[in-house]
Design an enzyme around this catalytic site. Structure first.
Site, short mmCIF file in Angstrom:
data_model
loop_
_atom_site.label_atom_id
_atom_site.label_comp_id
_atom_site.label_asym_id
_atom_site.label_seq_id
_atom_site.Cartn_x
_atom_site.Cartn_y
_atom_site.Cartn_z
CB CYS B 80 -12.30 36.17 57.91
SG CYS B 80 -14.05 36.05 58.29
CB CYS B 198 -20.20 36.38 68.97
SG CYS B 198 -21.38 35.06 69.36
CG HIS B 323 -13.54 39.60 62.54
ND1 HIS B 323 -12.49 39.69 61.65
CD2 HIS B 323 -14.28 38.52 62.14
CE1 HIS B 323 -12.60 38.71 60.75
NE2 HIS B 323 -13.67 38.00 61.02
#
Lengths: 128, 379
Positions: B80, B198, B323
């Site tokens: 990430c 999430c 994301h």
């Protein structure tokens, strides 16, 4: 096989017979004494490659857990957690039940033979 | 080392683009950043690309589309933190004096996996045993709730705030507010998380052009200064570890504050790595925005909302903006740059002068996280 379908299965090399039956096989560094699981080929503390088989403690306390509701396993939901073994090693493992769980409860590591290795998980040994 | 500034940023709206190649997601963000910077292709001395799932030579495959070949192109994979790590490398390349202008971008296309949790590397023993990113964060939440008394309902409030912010961001994957009940009643994923605790999977790309501070004025009237560029790795432990204190971020924050010569009280706006609801609260504490166990007070008192004293994730964060892992670091830097320029419209943090971007991730056994990169920017 999908990785989350292999959860709870131990290859034969991760298990060792000890005084109280089957144990997780960790590695104890012959040079500095550091204990790790799975048994490493080299000690990350002192770089010694002299690592002895070490039967890990058969119980400890549940540090944290989560009940998992997604993935490709047929037996949803199931619970996983980190168990802090009495000898200082933390192990990620499946738990035997999804209810009545609480951090800091005592758990026992259970290992039993199954095809091509062993089944292992942690079972709560006290009520919440 | 010499001062370095950001002179241009760009990103595509995060979302799902299953019909596009990964490289075709990236080039529009780069073109936008180059136009924003006022740089020509020949001005760029070196380029860095952060991506996890883009595959071999994703940087080259992207830049051929823009005719930007011949110069060095370097691909960076750090989970990430891939593009924030790439940004860190680009910063070093310019700060060292080796290059005057660098391009850095991040891209990923998670829609190629068709949904579900992101694929991890099962050479890692815990991952072979079924560790999933939601499970890892869920255990952090479990322990934090056990130790502080935080409730699931309070935790759900993080998502409500994220979506309220994202509703004002045209680049966000989700641009609609949600209620506490919707978060609580969504389908369960990994207790205590429902789906709406999430971050979504999705696709995206973001880019930035950075430049030596002494030549930045040639391109941009108001360059954004990079006060700190920090990258660190989690400390490996085989034994017990406190999952409620993200040591990698605590250490990185300390290093970044020292490098920048600022403290938590100086941060006017922050983009932090809220991959799951609990992360936002843990990071309030890790960055020193509040003390241990006080994070929920900041959230519930509106301190971290727009209009509060310490707005966090005005873009909507990972929970609302999305994301696409490799793109996240530069997307955060894009948001902070725009905030410091005052160009964020309805989600603008008024008067923001100093901002912080934080991307951390990578499930690796024995570590809090594999990588963490923190940047502190100032106008």
């Amino acid at each position: 096989m999908a990785m989350d379908q292999r959860a709870g299965h131990l290859e034969p090399g991760h298990v060792i017979a000890g005084d109280a039956g089957l144990h997780l096989k960790g590695g104890a560094c012959a040079s500095c004494g550091a204990l790790a699981f799975p048994k490493p080929a080299i000690c990350s503390g002192c770089l010694s490659e002299d690592i002895a088989d070490a039967p890990l403690a058969g119980g400890g306390v549940l540090y944290a857990y989560s009940v998992i509701h997604v993935g490709r396993r047929p037996d949803l939901p199931y619970a996983v957690g980190y168990v802090d073994l009495a000898d200082g090693v933390r192990v990620f493992t499946e738990l035997t039940r999804t209810d009545g769980l609480c951090p800091d409860m005592k758990v026992a590591i259970e290992i039993s033979p199954e095809a091509e290795g062993y089944r292992f998980n942690a079972a709560p040994v006290e009520a919440v | 080392m010499r001062p370095v500034s950001i002179i241009g940023v760009g990103m595509i709206p995060f979302g799902k683009y299953p019909e596009k190649d990964t490289a075709d997601l990236a080039w529009p963000a780069i073109k936008q950043a180059m136009e924003d910077a006022g740089t020509d292709r020949d001005d760029i001395g070196i380029a860095y690309c952060g991506s996890v799932y883009g595959g071999m030579m994703i940087g080259q495959r992207t830049l051929t589309r823009l005719g930007m070949t011949g110069k060095p192109i370097i691909n960076v994979e750090n989970a990430c933190s891939s593009s924030s790590s790439a940004f860190h490398q680009a910063h070093m390349a310019v700060a060292s004096g080796a290059y005057d202008v660098a391009l850095v971008f991040g891209v990923d296309k998670l829609s190629q996996f068709g949904g579900g949790t992101i694929p991890l590397v099962d050479e890692d023993w815990e991952i072979s045993q079924g560790m999933l990113m939601p499970a890892l964060y869920a255990m952090r939440a479990c322990r934090y709730m056990h130790e502080t008394g935080l409730t699931t309902e309070q935790l759900a409030g993080v998502s409500v705030k994220a979506r309220a912010m994202g509703a004002h961001n045209p680049d966000a994957q989700f641009q609609k507010e949600i209620s506490l009940e919707e978060v609580m009643n969504a389908r369960p994923i990994a207790d205590p998380f429902t789906l709406l605790h999430c971050c979504p999977t999705g696709d995206g790309a973001a880019a930035a052009v950075i430049c030596a501070g002494d030549v930045a004025h040639k391109f941009e009237a108001a360059p954004i200064k990079i006060l700190a560029s920090d990258l660190c790795t989690g400390t490996y432990l085989t034994g017990y570890r406190d999952m409620t204190v993200p040591e990698i971020t605590v250490r990185g924050a300390s290093e970044a504050y020292e490098e920048a010569g600022v403290g938590p009280e100086d941060i006017d706006v922050a983009e932090i790595h809220d991959a799951f609801t609990i992360a936002e609260l843990l990071y309030y504490e890790a960055f020193g925005f509040c003390g241990r166990g006080e994070a929920i007070r900041l959230l519930e008192d509106g301190v971290t909302s727009i209009g509060g004293a310490k707005p966090v994730n005005p873009s909507g964060g990972l929970l609302s903006k999305g994301h696409p892992v490799g793109a996240t670091g530069i997307a955060q830097i894009t948001e902070i740059t725009r905030q410091l320029r005052g160009s964020c419209g309805a989600r603008q943090v008024e008067g923001a002068r100093t901002g912080l971007a934080h991307a951390t991730g990578g499930g690796a056994m024995g570590m809090d996280h594999g990588a963490c990169s923190i940047h502190i920017l100032q106008r």
